[in-house]
Design an enzyme around this catalytic site. Sequence first.
Site, short mmCIF file in Angstrom:
data_model
loop_
_atom_site.label_atom_id
_atom_site.label_comp_id
_atom_site.label_asym_id
_atom_site.label_seq_id
_atom_site.Cartn_x
_atom_site.Cartn_y
_atom_site.Cartn_z
N SER A 92 49.04 30.26 29.21
CA SER A 92 48.16 31.20 29.26
C SER A 92 47.27 31.29 28.06
CB SER A 92 48.64 32.61 29.85
OG SER A 92 47.55 33.50 29.72
N HIS A 96 38.89 34.96 21.73
CA HIS A 96 37.91 35.89 21.32
C HIS A 96 37.32 35.55 20.05
CE1 HIS A 96 38.85 39.01 24.33
NE2 HIS A 96 40.05 38.87 23.93
N HIS A 106 39.03 32.54 29.32
CA HIS A 106 40.77 32.84 29.73
C HIS A 106 40.95 31.60 30.53
CE1 HIS A 106 43.16 34.20 33.18
NE2 HIS A 106 44.08 34.30 32.14
N ASN A 108 44.68 29.87 32.86
CA ASN A 108 46.01 29.77 32.80
C ASN A 108 46.34 28.74 33.99
OD1 ASN A 108 47.54 31.47 35.29
ND2 ASN A 108 45.61 32.53 34.43
N VAL A 109 47.47 28.08 33.70
CA VAL A 109 48.26 27.66 34.86
C VAL A 109 49.58 27.78 35.04
CG1 VAL A 109 46.50 25.44 34.85
CG2 VAL A 109 48.38 25.35 33.45
N HIS A 143 30.29 26.03 35.18
CA HIS A 143 30.37 25.94 36.47
C HIS A 143 30.34 24.17 36.71
CE1 HIS A 143 31.22 30.04 37.94
NE2 HIS A 143 30.43 30.19 37.08
N HIS A 173 35.55 49.97 40.24
CA HIS A 173 35.23 51.15 40.06
C HIS A 173 34.12 51.35 39.51
CE1 HIS A 173 37.28 50.06 36.57
NE2 HIS A 173 36.80 51.12 35.90
#
Length: 247
Positions: A92, A96, A106, A108-109, A143, A173
């Site tokens: 992971s 920053h 970020h 992760n695998v 992308h 939220h």
Amino acid sequence: MTDVDRDLVSAYLLNLQDSLCEGFSTEDGYTFDIDSWSGAIGEGRSCILRQGNVFEQVGVNFSHVHGLALPEAASKRHPGLAGHAYQAMGVSLVCHALNPFVPTAHMNVRFFQADDPGSTWWFGGGFDLTPTYGFEEDAVHWHRTAHRACQPFGEELYPRFKQLCDEYFFLAHRNEQRGVGGLFFDDFQGSGFDNAFAFVRSIGQHFLPAYLPMVQRRRATPYGEAERDFQLYRRGRYVEFNLIYDR
């Protein structure tokens, strides 16, 4: 199709951790502090770069853990595996930057295998981008690189995993996205272990080419106290997601 090979996955993940650290060290000029650990639950290696020339902090962590019974959070999605022993491993990364115009990223695998009668296994992971200040060319590059990572494994994977990323990294939220998305997948078996493992390696291989060109474009952009304050405000949203939603 070959049998599942946990040792092969573990060796790859450690090599991926090394290559990611090398890429960030080369870009920044600083090296990582490395802490290896082991204990009753498994072993791991934590690599942290702090207060460098470009990055305020980068964490690239490997862990390989095991347990006698699948945790509740996982067994809810896989009730048939409840109570079975398991192993899980992964890498992971979170970075920053000092400059607010360089986005947070970020990646992760991870790999999971249960000790059930079917030796159930899967891969998961992905990468996503959280800019403080958005640039269209950065999002397009991000992308397009994600698409290239998926393309050899089927036309359907990129739109499917992009949508899953958009849905997962969402602060319900606040009715807002955490960033500009990327890829997210879980419970992935492809057409067998060889295919799924190759896909995961492609994700790992494409992260630095997706991210570092943005760093190089934005790292020297002038900024002041107002931009720094807004960067810290946006980081609060990042932490908010991790505390409330991230599983």
